[in-house]
Design a protein around this motif. Sequence first.
Motif, short mmCIF file in Angstrom:
data_model
loop_
_atom_site.label_atom_id
_atom_site.label_comp_id
_atom_site.label_asym_id
_atom_site.label_seq_id
_atom_site.Cartn_x
_atom_site.Cartn_y
_atom_site.Cartn_z
N LYS A 31 -3.27 88.73 5.97
CA LYS A 31 -2.28 90.01 5.77
C LYS A 31 -0.66 89.48 5.89
CE LYS A 31 -5.39 92.12 9.54
NZ LYS A 31 -5.76 92.73 10.95
N PHE A 32 -0.79 89.51 4.32
CA PHE A 32 0.83 89.30 3.71
C PHE A 32 1.21 90.69 3.36
CE2 PHE A 32 -1.32 85.66 3.75
CZ PHE A 32 -0.30 84.53 4.35
N THR A 33 2.49 90.79 3.54
CA THR A 33 3.45 91.85 2.34
C THR A 33 4.31 90.92 1.97
OG1 THR A 33 4.84 91.75 4.34
CG2 THR A 33 2.83 93.91 4.07
N ILE A 34 4.98 92.20 0.73
CA ILE A 34 5.80 91.88 0.19
C ILE A 34 6.91 91.14 0.65
CG2 ILE A 34 6.97 91.92 -1.91
CD1 ILE A 34 4.53 91.36 -2.53
N ALA A 35 7.91 89.90 0.93
CA ALA A 35 8.80 90.32 1.10
C ALA A 35 9.83 90.06 0.50
CB ALA A 35 9.41 89.09 1.77
N SER A 36 11.30 90.41 1.06
CA SER A 36 12.44 89.69 0.12
C SER A 36 12.69 89.02 -0.93
CB SER A 36 13.90 89.82 0.69
OG SER A 36 15.01 89.98 0.06
N LEU A 106 6.21 86.58 0.30
CA LEU A 106 5.89 87.31 1.00
C LEU A 106 5.78 86.19 2.20
CD1 LEU A 106 2.18 85.47 0.18
CD2 LEU A 106 2.78 87.55 -0.95
N LYS A 107 5.60 87.54 3.50
CA LYS A 107 5.94 88.12 4.38
C LYS A 107 4.51 87.91 5.52
CE LYS A 107 9.45 89.56 6.69
NZ LYS A 107 10.17 88.66 8.48
N SER A 108 4.24 86.98 6.65
CA SER A 108 2.92 87.29 7.70
C SER A 108 2.87 88.27 8.37
CB SER A 108 2.69 85.67 7.59
OG SER A 108 3.41 85.15 8.65
N ASP A 109 1.85 87.94 8.88
CA ASP A 109 2.06 88.83 10.15
C ASP A 109 2.10 88.33 11.24
OD1 ASP A 109 -0.43 87.22 10.28
OD2 ASP A 109 -1.52 88.91 11.01
N LYS A 110 3.09 86.89 10.88
CA LYS A 110 3.29 86.25 12.56
C LYS A 110 4.72 85.88 11.55
CE LYS A 110 -0.89 83.89 12.91
NZ LYS A 110 -1.81 84.83 12.94
N ASN A 111 5.36 87.09 11.07
CA ASN A 111 6.77 87.32 11.04
C ASN A 111 7.50 86.45 10.49
OD1 ASN A 111 8.79 89.05 10.92
ND2 ASN A 111 10.00 88.61 12.55
N GLU A 112 6.53 85.56 9.52
CA GLU A 112 7.57 83.99 8.77
C GLU A 112 7.03 84.49 7.55
OE1 GLU A 112 6.10 80.40 11.37
OE2 GLU A 112 4.46 80.95 10.18
N ASN A 113 8.31 84.17 6.83
CA ASN A 113 8.51 84.39 5.00
C ASN A 113 8.39 83.36 4.01
OD1 ASN A 113 10.41 87.07 4.48
ND2 ASN A 113 11.66 86.22 6.36
N ILE A 114 7.32 83.17 3.51
CA ILE A 114 7.43 82.11 2.64
C ILE A 114 7.34 82.85 1.19
CG2 ILE A 114 4.54 81.18 2.15
CD1 ILE A 114 3.37 82.15 5.37
N VAL A 115 7.29 81.60 0.26
CA VAL A 115 7.28 81.56 -0.95
C VAL A 115 6.34 81.18 -1.80
CG1 VAL A 115 8.91 81.43 -3.64
CG2 VAL A 115 10.21 82.03 -0.75
N CYS A 116 5.31 81.15 -2.60
CA CYS A 116 4.10 81.15 -3.03
C CYS A 116 4.96 80.55 -4.76
CB CYS A 116 3.86 81.18 -3.39
SG CYS A 116 2.30 81.52 -1.81
N VAL A 117 4.85 79.26 -5.10
CA VAL A 117 5.25 79.65 -6.85
C VAL A 117 4.41 78.53 -7.71
CG1 VAL A 117 7.05 77.59 -7.88
CG2 VAL A 117 7.95 78.86 -6.10
N PHE A 141 9.70 79.44 5.46
CA PHE A 141 11.16 79.69 6.00
C PHE A 141 11.34 79.95 7.50
CE2 PHE A 141 12.23 80.68 1.61
CZ PHE A 141 13.48 80.48 1.48
N ASN A 142 11.98 79.20 8.25
CA ASN A 142 12.36 79.06 9.13
C ASN A 142 13.18 80.85 9.70
OD1 ASN A 142 15.15 78.38 9.31
ND2 ASN A 142 14.76 76.59 10.26
N LYS A 143 13.74 80.55 11.78
CA LYS A 143 13.85 81.74 11.70
C LYS A 143 15.25 82.29 11.52
CE LYS A 143 10.35 83.34 14.15
NZ LYS A 143 8.97 83.68 13.13
N GLU A 144 15.74 81.28 10.65
CA GLU A 144 16.90 81.11 10.83
C GLU A 144 17.27 81.09 9.02
OE1 GLU A 144 16.27 77.70 12.88
OE2 GLU A 144 16.67 79.58 14.03
N GLY A 145 16.59 80.99 8.96
CA GLY A 145 16.60 81.19 7.12
C GLY A 145 16.15 79.95 6.17
N LYS A 146 16.32 78.94 7.07
CA LYS A 146 15.80 77.75 5.88
C LYS A 146 14.42 77.21 6.17
CE LYS A 146 20.54 76.71 7.97
NZ LYS A 146 21.74 75.89 7.17
#
Length: 160
Positions: A31-36, A106-117, A141-146
Amino acid sequence: MKKLFLFLFLSVPFVAMSQANGGYTASYSSKFTIASPTYSDKILTLWKDFENNTLDSHADFLADTVTMMLSNGAVVKGKAENLKSAKEYRSSMQNYKVKLHAWLSLKSDKNENIVCVWGSEEYTDKTGKQVKTGTHEVWVFNKEGKVGLMMQFASVEGSM
């Protein structure tokens, strides 16, 4: 008999729903949604830094505890160690060029931001051999955006 028929009739939709994913259940998420796109922008900047051999330019995008799982099976832990090994690897290449085929934030349902390249790279190695590879990377990315984790997968160009 009516109870058996009713049971079968009511259970068919649930069996069909469980087969909707080919019978598989994702171990992480499906379950993913499009992220920033700002997350993709950071990763593309890191790709450009690697291409330009300016790896220190945006080292602040990496968490101190970043782990990188490379396509050769190596696992490198920590920002300092990752920068050191990336610089050594990059210095062994000449005429390094990349093509980016696609990327996705992407943003997962675990509230993690992920980028696929998805991309490809071409370079001359230290022995003078021309190398072409296809690359897929997953950046988390971690919770600090890194960047806290990067997983890399590669194929030999033309092998498909």
